[in-house]
Write a protein that holds these residues in place. Structure first.
Motif, short mmCIF file in Angstrom:
data_model
loop_
_atom_site.label_atom_id
_atom_site.label_comp_id
_atom_site.label_asym_id
_atom_site.label_seq_id
_atom_site.Cartn_x
_atom_site.Cartn_y
_atom_site.Cartn_z
N THR A 1 0.98 -1.24 -0.10
CA THR A 1 -0.03 0.06 -0.02
C THR A 1 0.91 1.35 -0.02
O THR A 1 0.43 2.27 -0.17
N ARG A 2 2.18 0.95 0.28
CA ARG A 2 3.23 1.95 0.19
C ARG A 2 4.42 1.56 -0.31
O ARG A 2 4.61 0.30 -0.57
N GLU A 3 5.29 2.57 -0.43
CA GLU A 3 6.61 2.14 -0.81
C GLU A 3 7.41 1.46 0.06
O GLU A 3 7.48 1.90 1.47
N GLU A 4 8.00 0.24 -0.01
CA GLU A 4 8.35 -0.33 0.99
C GLU A 4 9.68 -0.78 0.45
O GLU A 4 10.28 -1.21 -0.74
N GLU A 5 10.82 -0.35 1.51
CA GLU A 5 12.37 -0.88 1.15
C GLU A 5 12.47 -2.27 1.60
O GLU A 5 12.26 -2.66 2.45
N LEU A 6 13.31 -2.77 0.52
CA LEU A 6 13.76 -4.20 0.78
C LEU A 6 15.31 -4.40 1.01
O LEU A 6 16.07 -3.62 0.43
N GLN B 1 12.27 -5.73 10.21
CA GLN B 1 13.29 -6.83 9.36
C GLN B 1 12.85 -8.37 10.08
O GLN B 1 13.49 -9.36 9.48
N SER B 2 11.87 -8.21 10.96
CA SER B 2 11.30 -9.71 11.22
C SER B 2 10.63 -10.46 9.84
O SER B 2 10.45 -11.62 9.87
N VAL B 3 10.13 -9.49 9.29
CA VAL B 3 9.65 -10.04 7.98
C VAL B 3 10.47 -10.45 6.93
O VAL B 3 11.08 -9.58 6.35
#
Lengths: 233, 233
Positions: B31-36, B80-82
Motif C-alpha cells: 500500500t506504500r513504498e517498501e524498502e527491501l 526486518q522480522s518479515v
C-alpha cells in the motif's frame, strides 16, 4: 614327499561356519615307516596311535567364524621342516552387535559402537533415518577398525535424536543394526559442590560465633538453672 | 506479504557449480513504498538505488562448491522480522585431494589423508590394489570426518607397499584418488647420542690425565727449552 589332501604346497581351504573339513596327510613313495605330526597353529594335535604312521588325518568339525585364519600343519616326525600347511578361510556374512539403545543429555558427547565380524571384509556405512548420514563438520567422526565401526557425535543436539543404522555390505550379504539415540533435555544439575561449601561455611561461622559468646551463653545457662541466686559470677 | 521468486516461505534452491541463480524479492499488495534489504548470511548486500523499493533482485553468479549451504535473506526494511530465506544446495560430485606419494621406513607409522568434498555426501572406501582393503587387527584404522578420510597403518611392513585408492561413491558420481606407498628398508640409524657421549668421556679423561701430570709435563717443557741446565728444580 608330504601331501595334504593330495597337495604338496601350503594352500587355503575355503569353508563356511557349521561345515567340517577333513585333512588327510600322507607320505608319498615312503621307503620306511614315517611318523606324522599335526599342529593347530602352534599347538600339537593329539592323534590316536593307528593314525600316525605314513598317513594321518584330522577332522575339523563344526567350524565357526573364530576358526577363520587358523592354520593346520602336517609335519614329518623325522624332519619337522618338511611340512604342508592349510589355512582355513571361513567366509560368513557380517555379524553386527552393539549397545543399540542410548539416552544422552543435550550438549554431551556420545559414541555409537557397532562391533562387526565379516569375511570377506564388509563395506561399512552409517545411515540416519534410512539415508546416508550427512557428517557435520567438527561434530561427527567415524572410526573403523577390523572389528568395530564407531560414530562419535560431539555436543549432541535435539535434532541428533533418531535411529542410526550401522550397515555392513559384503559380497555375501548386507546386514544392518539399528541404534536408537534419545536426546533428553539438559537437566540443570544440582550444584553439589557449592552446596557442600556453603554448609561448611555456615557451620564454621556458627562455631566461631558460639566460641566468641561462650561466656554469655554460660551465664544464661547458670541463670536458667537457679533464677533466684543473683550471685555475681 | 514478502515473496522470493514467488515463494512466501524459506526454501532450498538446488543448483550446481558454475551456474547462476537470480532471486527476485517482491512485496505483494503493498500500500506504500517498501524498502527491501538483502543479506548474504549475516552480511548486507549492496543494492543499487533503483533496486530497493517494492521489488529487489540479486543475481548469484558463478556458483561454486563453497557456496553450498549459504543463505540469502530478503528482509522488509520497515520490519526486518518479515523475511524470506533461500539456502543454496550446491550439488557436485566428490572432489578428492591429498598427498598421494609417501615413502616410509619399515616399522614406522603412516597416515594416508584423503581430503573429500561432496554434496550429497559420498560413501567412502579404501581399496588396495583394486580390492576392498582388508583391515588388519590393531594395524589398520580408518577415520572419517565431513572433510577427510584417513587410513592409519601402524608398524608398516613390506607387504604394505602398494597403491591405495580412496574411493568416494555418491549418487552423482564415483571418484577415486590413488595413494602410492613405498616401504623402504629400515636404515640402521647412526647412534648420534652415544657417539657424543663417548667423545665427552674421552675428552674429560684426557683433561684429567693432563692435569694430573702437569708437573712432569712442565719439567719436560723446561728440558726442551734448555737441555744443558741440569739445575735441580
Amino acid at each position: 614327499v608330504l601331501t595334504v589332501n593330495g597337495k604338496t604346497e601350503n594352500y587355503i581351504l575355503d569353508t563356511t561356519p557349521g561345515s567340517q573339513a577333513s585333512l588327510i596327510c600322507a607320505v608319498q613313495n615312503h621307503t620306511r615307516e614315517e611318523e606324522l605330526l599335526w599342529y593347530r597353529e602352534e599347538g600339537r594335535v593329539d592323534l590316536k596311535s593307528g593314525n600316525k604312521i605314513n598317513s594321518s588325518s584330522v577332522c575339523v568339525s563344526s567350524i565357526s567364524e573364530n576358526d577363520n585364519g587358523i592354520s593346520f600343519t602336517c609335519r614329518l616326525g623325522r624332519d619337522q621342516s618338511v611340512s604342508v600347511s592349510v589355512v582355513l578361510n571361513v567366509t560368513f556374512p557380517p555379524l553386527l552387535s552393539g549397545n543399540d539403545f542410548q539416552t544422552v543429555e543435550e550438549g554431551s558427547n556420545v559414541k555409537l559402537v557397532c562391533n562387526v565380524k565379516a569375511n570377506p571384509q564388509a563395506q561399512m556405512m552409517w545411515y540416519k533415518n534410512s539415508s546416508l548420514l550427512d557428517l557435520e563438520k567438527s561434530r561427527h567422526q567415524i572410526q573403523q577398525t577390523s572389528e568395530s565401526f564407531q560414530l562419535s557425535i560431539t555436543k549432541v543436539e535435539k535434532p541428533d535424536n533418531g535411529t542410526y543404522s550401522c550397515i555392513a555390505k559384503s559380497s555375501l550379504k548386507t546386514e544392518s543394526l539399528d541404534f536408537h539415540l534419545i536426546v533428553k533435555d539438559k537437566t540443570v544439575g544440582v550444584p553439589i559442590e557449592p552446596i557442600i561449601a556453603a554448609c561448611v561455611v555456615i557451620f564454621l561461622t556458627l562455631c566461631f560465633g558460639l566460641i566468641a559468646r561462650r561466656k554469655k551463653i554460660m551465664k544464661l545457662c547458670m541463670k536458667d538453672k537457679d533464677p533466684h541466686s543473683e550471685t555475681a559470677l
